[in-house]
Design an enzyme around this catalytic site. Structure first.
Site, PDB file in Angstrom:
ATOM      1  CB  SER A   1      -0.878   0.006   1.253  1.00  0.00           C
ATOM      2  OG  SER A   1      -1.428   1.297   1.455  1.00  0.00           O
TER       3      SER A   1
ATOM      4  CE1 TYR B   1      -4.544  -2.479   4.719  1.00  0.00           C
ATOM      5  CE2 TYR B   1      -3.796  -0.329   3.972  1.00  0.00           C
ATOM      6  CZ  TYR B   1      -4.253  -1.595   3.687  1.00  0.00           C
ATOM      7  OH  TYR B   1      -4.424  -1.989   2.387  1.00  0.00           O
TER       8      TYR B   1
END
Lengths: 267, 259
Positions: free
Chosen positions: A145, A157
């Site tokens: 990401s 995350y």
């Protein structure tokens, strides 16, 4: 000659969103796709979707990416069925665990993100690489990401994705001598069912998906320069490039697919 | 069905090495290609290879990318012969005369390297971008170098390629809203005439880096990445700096620097 003709490819989290797009793209390029995820109904449906117009019917193998035994069993089953493994697209992830303030983030939420998103990547490589080596080489593509590269507002995350990126690059060192390449894709905001669900629940307070449709028409509201959001197919195309022999001199690299992020990023 | 059917592409430095491999790969995927090179013999060679293998529309132009008039003439010729270009590959580059010791670099050598490697991409973008905007978008691929992002042995070359990376990001920012994407590729060691020349001149006696993939890249391997960035498969990718270096580990400092 299709670009992944007869290659055996595992796509983790391959049943929806980005993963489903990757499964379909790989299958249509001639790959024997194995969709690995937890939910059987989704997985079976995805396998059916990915099989449409494909040379080989896609298969589903139920796998829990938080469970080392389940991942080892996945690879054992692929070995038994096909005797080889050419591509691992490690795409699975949990998202939406983060809270608005890091002080409110629970230890359990942090552990879940790290177990699935970071340790799951390590375990896939640990268990999948030996079968790839026996197959004479291959390509590992990890979907991380841009959160791993920039100042993300989702600590668990982002940290888990940064770990996924690092472990993949590190694996490139160990696996090069066996003809295995390992690269990373860093997507930015991609419109997927999972994200829409979280956005609807109000999970991402600072997220671009929470802005109204009217706001979206103003390009300054976007966090990237291209005038649209990313689609799962954008990531699937990049994954195809890295999985195929067209990227044969590329390893330990990172390919951001982010529309040209306006955030500062480090890589 | 080619991946670049109906597209019109300009490849600078298309007469040899990465540029030639790119022009051939583009033609194979159905694109019409303008091969712009200061070496017209090389450009003609690429053209005849395309005519023989693919029979797709192709044109050549003797271009000095460092000169505005020359670049403008090349762009006009592209439009006249092939049509409006929506793909630009800034590949022309030199390292001639660059030294491992900055204090030995002739200022004229420095200027010429910057003129070709950095002013060249600026000029090509300056004159092609208006055409791309009129056509509704396009894709620019700048061939930079691993020297731009890692420890680099030759300063003039590295500085020019570092400039190309910054130019890439600025163009991506300025024209993203116009559907013009701009990305850079940073190749590591590639087996090209430039590399053979450097070896023959004794500049490098050993490979200058250790890489995970223990060989030089073939120009075709770079061309495949250029194709990816030129095609719609990379429609959501802009401002990227794609490292294509075989997983380079470290420079062989002791073996390449003078005592």
């Amino acid at each position: 000659m299709k670009r992944l003709q007869d290659k055996v490819a595992i796509v983790t989290g391959g049943s929806e969103g980005i993963g489903l797009a990757i499964s379909c793209r790989f299958a249509r390029e001639g790959a024997q796709v194995i969709i690995a995820n937890r939910n059987a109904a989704n997985g079976l449906h995805a396998a059916q979707t990915a099989s449409e117009g494909a040379d080989h019917p896609a298969r589903f193998i139920a796998t829990d990416m938080a469970d080392p035994h389940s991942i080892a069993a996945l690879v054992a089953e692929v070995d038994k069925a096909f005797g080889r493994l050419d591509v691992m697209c490690i795409n699975h992830a949990v998202q939406g665990v983060d809270t608005r303030e890091i002080m409110d983030l629970s230890v359990e939420a942090w552990d879940l993100a790290m177990d699935v998103n970071a340790r799951g990547v390590f375990l896939m490589i640990k268990h999948g690489a030996p079968l790839m080596i026996r197959s004479g080489g291959g390509s590992i593509v990890t979907i991380a990401s841009v959160g791993a590269l920039s100042r993300s507002s989702q600590p668990a995350y982002a940290a888990s994705k940064a770990a996924a990126l690092a472990v993949t690059k590190s694996a490139a060192n160990h696996l090069a001598e066996y003809g295995i390449r390992a690269n990373v894709i860093c997507p930015s905001t991609i419109e997927t069912p999972a994200r829409s669900k979280i956005a609807t629940k109000g999970g991402f307070k600072n997220d671009v998906l929470n802005i109204t449709a009217a706001d979206r028409t103003g390009p300054r509201k976007l966090t990237h320069v291209l005038p649209r959001f990313g689609k799962p197919e954008d990531i699937a195309n990049a994954a195809l490039f890295l999985a195929s022999d067209e990227s044969s001199y590329m390893t330990a690299s990172n390919l951001p697919v982010d529309g040209g992020t306006l955030r500062h990023r480090m890589d | 069905m080619g991946r670049l059917d109906t597209r019109i592409a300009i490849v600078t430095g298309g007469g040899s090495g990465i540029g030639q491999a790119t022009a051939l790969r583009f033609a194979e995927e159905g694109a019409s290609v303008m091969i712009a090179d200061i070496n017209i013999t090389g450009a003609a060679e690429t053209r005849s290879m395309i005519e023989t293998r693919f029979g797709t529309p192709v044109a050549i132009h003797q271009t000095d990318v460092s000169q505005p008039d020359s670049v403008q003439a090349m762009v006009a010729e592209t439009v006249r012969v092939l049509g409006t270009p929506t793909i630009l590959v800034n590949n022309a580059g030199i390292a001639t005369g660059d030294s491992l010791q900055l204090h030995e670099v002739d200022p004229a050598v420095w200027d010429r390297i910057q003129a070709v490697n950095l002013r060249g991409p600026f000029l090509c973008c300056k004159y092609v971008i208006p055409r791309m905007m009129a056509a509704g978008g396009g894709s620019i691929i700048n061939i930079a170098s691993a020297a731009a992002v890692g420890m680099a042995p030759r300063a003039a070359y590295a500085a020019s390629k570092g400039g190309v990376v910054a130019l890439t990001r600025s163009i991506a920012f300025q024209y993203g809203g116009k559907n013009i994407r701009c990305n850079a590729i940073c190749p590591g060691a590639v087996e090209t005439a430039l590399a053979r020349q450097a070896r023959a001149s004794g500049t490098y006696k050993v490979p200058i880096v250790e890489a995970l993939i223990q060989r030089r890249a073939e120009p075709e391997e770079i061309a495949n990445a250029v194709l990816f960035l030129a095609s719609d498969e990379s429609a959501f990718i802009t401002s990227d700096v794609l490292l294509l270096d075989g997983g380079a580990l470290r420079l062989r400092k002791e073996e390449i620097l003078p005592d």
